[in-house]
Every structure is written in C-alpha cells, then in structure tokens.
Scaffold this motif. Sequence first.
Motif, PDB file in Angstrom:
ATOM      1  N   LEU A 108      -3.536   4.238  -8.981  1.00 17.95           N
ATOM      2  CA  LEU A 108      -4.693   3.883  -8.157  1.00 17.95           C
ATOM      3  C   LEU A 108      -5.679   3.034  -8.949  1.00 17.95           C
ATOM      4  O   LEU A 108      -6.192   2.024  -8.448  1.00 17.95           O
ATOM      5  CB  LEU A 108      -5.380   5.147  -7.640  1.00 17.95           C
ATOM      6  CG  LEU A 108      -6.672   4.926  -6.840  1.00 17.95           C
ATOM      7  CD1 LEU A 108      -6.393   4.073  -5.605  1.00 17.95           C
ATOM      8  CD2 LEU A 108      -7.303   6.262  -6.448  1.00 17.95           C
ATOM      9  N   GLY A 109      -5.947   3.430 -10.192  1.00 18.42           N
ATOM     10  CA  GLY A 109      -6.856   2.655 -11.019  1.00 18.42           C
ATOM     11  C   GLY A 109      -6.330   1.249 -11.268  1.00 18.42           C
ATOM     12  O   GLY A 109      -7.087   0.271 -11.206  1.00 18.42           O
ATOM     13  N   LEU A 113       0.831  -1.208   0.000  1.00 13.99           N
ATOM     14  CA  LEU A 113       0.000   0.000   0.000  1.00 13.99           C
ATOM     15  C   LEU A 113       0.866   1.260   0.000  1.00 13.99           C
ATOM     16  O   LEU A 113       0.508   2.261  -0.641  1.00 13.99           O
ATOM     17  CB  LEU A 113      -0.933  -0.008   1.213  1.00 13.99           C
ATOM     18  CG  LEU A 113      -2.032  -1.084   1.213  1.00 13.99           C
ATOM     19  CD1 LEU A 113      -2.822  -1.034   2.516  1.00 13.99           C
ATOM     20  CD2 LEU A 113      -2.971  -0.897   0.019  1.00 13.99           C
ATOM     21  N   SER A 114       1.984   1.212   0.703  1.00 11.90           N
ATOM     22  CA  SER A 114       2.891   2.363   0.717  1.00 11.90           C
ATOM     23  C   SER A 114       3.453   2.622  -0.675  1.00 11.90           C
ATOM     24  O   SER A 114       3.525   3.782  -1.131  1.00 11.90           O
ATOM     25  CB  SER A 114       4.038   2.118   1.702  1.00 11.90           C
ATOM     26  OG  SER A 114       3.554   1.943   3.014  1.00 11.90           O
ATOM     27  N   LEU A 115       3.841   1.564  -1.386  1.00 10.42           N
ATOM     28  CA  LEU A 115       4.356   1.724  -2.753  1.00 10.42           C
ATOM     29  C   LEU A 115       3.278   2.265  -3.683  1.00 10.42           C
ATOM     30  O   LEU A 115       3.553   3.124  -4.536  1.00 10.42           O
ATOM     31  CB  LEU A 115       4.872   0.380  -3.267  1.00 10.42           C
ATOM     32  CG  LEU A 115       6.167  -0.138  -2.639  1.00 10.42           C
ATOM     33  CD1 LEU A 115       6.461  -1.553  -3.119  1.00 10.42           C
ATOM     34  CD2 LEU A 115       7.331   0.782  -2.981  1.00 10.42           C
ATOM     35  N   ILE A 116       2.060   1.777  -3.531  1.00  9.05           N
ATOM     36  CA  ILE A 116       0.949   2.274  -4.356  1.00  9.05           C
ATOM     37  C   ILE A 116       0.761   3.773  -4.127  1.00  9.05           C
ATOM     38  O   ILE A 116       0.617   4.558  -5.083  1.00  9.05           O
ATOM     39  CB  ILE A 116      -0.350   1.521  -4.018  1.00  9.05           C
ATOM     40  CG1 ILE A 116      -0.250   0.044  -4.416  1.00  9.05           C
ATOM     41  CG2 ILE A 116      -1.551   2.172  -4.706  1.00  9.05           C
ATOM     42  CD1 ILE A 116      -0.158  -0.195  -5.896  1.00  9.05           C
ATOM     43  N   GLY A 118      -8.221  -0.968 -14.925  1.00  9.20           N
ATOM     44  CA  GLY A 118      -8.079   0.229 -14.102  1.00  9.20           C
ATOM     45  C   GLY A 118      -7.973   1.527 -14.873  1.00  9.20           C
ATOM     46  O   GLY A 118      -7.845   2.593 -14.264  1.00  9.20           O
ATOM     47  N   GLY A 119      -8.024   1.467 -16.195  1.00  4.73           N
ATOM     48  CA  GLY A 119      -8.046   2.694 -16.979  1.00  4.73           C
ATOM     49  C   GLY A 119      -6.855   2.918 -17.876  1.00  4.73           C
ATOM     50  O   GLY A 119      -6.836   3.873 -18.658  1.00  4.73           O
TER      51      GLY A 119
END
Length: 330
Positions: free
Chosen positions: A281-282, A185-188, A269-270
Amino acid sequence: MSMAIDSDKAVSKNPMQRILKAFIDIRELTLLFMIAVIIIVMANLNPYFLSVSNFRALSVGMAPTAIIVIGMAILLASGGFDLSVGSVMALSSTVVAMMMLAGYSIPISVACSLVLGAAVGFSNGMLITGLGINPLIATLGTMSIARGIALVLTEGFSLSSLPKEFGWIGKASLGGFPVLVLLTLSLILIFDLAVRHTRFFRQVYFIGANEKAAMLSGIHVGRVRIIAYVLTGVLAALAGVLLASRLMSGTPTAGNGIELQVLAAAVIGGASLRGGEGTILGAFLGVVFVALINNSMTMLAVSIYWQMIVIGAVLVSAVALDMLIRGRRG
C-alpha cells in the motif's frame, strides 16, 4: 516512579508530538497528507486538474508502474532490488506483439511473455543467490541484455496492427472505470493482504531484516529470494503486456527509466534499501505521489528535463528521510 509519571504527563501534554510521531512512523499517513496537499494546490493553479479526463489519463498512465512496484517493494523488503524491470517490460511488450503478428493466439502470446518475464527473474535470482553477484551488477546486466534483445528483434521499430480483441483490457471500461485500473487496484489489494498475512512474505521480511537469523531459523533464503525475483519479472512482463494492449503496439523502448520511478515510489512509500521494511500500500501511494508530481509539472508546462531532475531529487530526499528516521529510531 515519579520520573515515569512525569514522563507520561509530558507525553500527554504534547498531543501534537504524538500526531507528528504517527505521521513520521506511518509512511502511508504522510503520503496521504502530501497527496492531498498536491491536489488542493493544483486544483487552485489549474482547474482542469480535477477533471475526470485528467484523472482517467493519470490512473491509466501510472498502472504499469503500480504493477511493477509490487514486485520492487517485495524485493526491497528482502534486501534486494531489480534494475531490469523496465527492460523486461519492453521485451514482453515486443514479444507479445511479435507472436500475435506471427499468428499465435492471444492467450498463448500473453502466456509466453509472462514466462519470459519469469525466466529473466529466475536468471536474476540465480546470479544473485547462486553466484553471489551483487544485485546492482546482476540486474544492470540483465537490464542491458533484455533491452538489447527487444531492439534487435524489432530493429528499434514499434510493432502495430495487433488484433482488436487484444486491446480490450487496455482500453475497455466497466461501470465507467478503466479495466486496466481495476485490474491494477485488484493486484495491489491482493498482494498487500498477502504481504500482511501469509507465511511466505513474512519470510521475505525476516530475510531482509536479518539474513543470518533467518537462515538459522530454517528459512531457505536462496529459494525465497529467487521466488521474489521471479515474481518481480512476471509483474514487469504483465505490465508490458498491458501497455501493449493499451497502445495496441509492441514498443522496444517502453519503460525506459521506469526503474528509477519504481525505486523512488517504493522508498517514498516506506521501503528501505537495507531491507525488512515497507508495504505494498505504501509503495502504491508512492507511485500515486510521483505520478501526481509528474502530472502537475506537465500541466504547469515544466520541461521534461526538469521533471527528471525533480524525480531524482525526490528519490534522494526519500532515501535521506529513511536514514534520518532509522537513526531516530536507533
């Protein structure tokens, strides 16, 4: 003037159309809605679906894919892609295990594995930008080479009996949350912010949208693309190291077919296969969506072979939707 007023009135009288347009144009909203639908449906079909243990296993299992999709989303935005990510993941998993079993320290073993991932990424970048080889052919070749090296080094067997300290990241928890998930999550978050606010990643999107215009504006297209491939290789290698830490073994067959899931997640995700679009994020929400589909089918006792068919169908549908949306905008 009257025509403009009538048009404004027509739009104002159709709030549902505006909401629908927002859902179509903002892929993250669409994915959040679809993810919510899957959760609600599965919660009614299988009460175990909402259990803490299931969500823990789901989040830990999709962490390597979520890390790799960061690089894939960036590559797609630049107009390229990488089919070798699964093989790089397997090779780094094998190399980090072999080095530790040979007596090297954990930091040196991990660092060498990441350097190896960067080397494969650099090779991909040079083949594509330097020699002009199509990304499909170049990364398909390195995919086969990397997987072959991993199998040759281990003769097809997994490497176990790794140092206990190496399993900390893959198995430890902080505040009840797996360290592996927190790191993912930190990398995202870091890369999503970087893509939105840094000059380098804006150049990636410029190149994907119009390569000739990017060159005329002074952007070093070849250099930016090589860096993007190196980054993708490093992330794939990191995913392999983390997987080895979680399983406490180096597996030469790891990541087999993961490139399809990563591509599907990024496009859902786009991201566009034509470049110039997509967000981290997508892409991450795309990974969550695909993981939920796999998890749901597993809980419903759907055959693994049918799961492969569904993922393939989802990928084709996502590309078709992308083409329809682009046609609508045009």
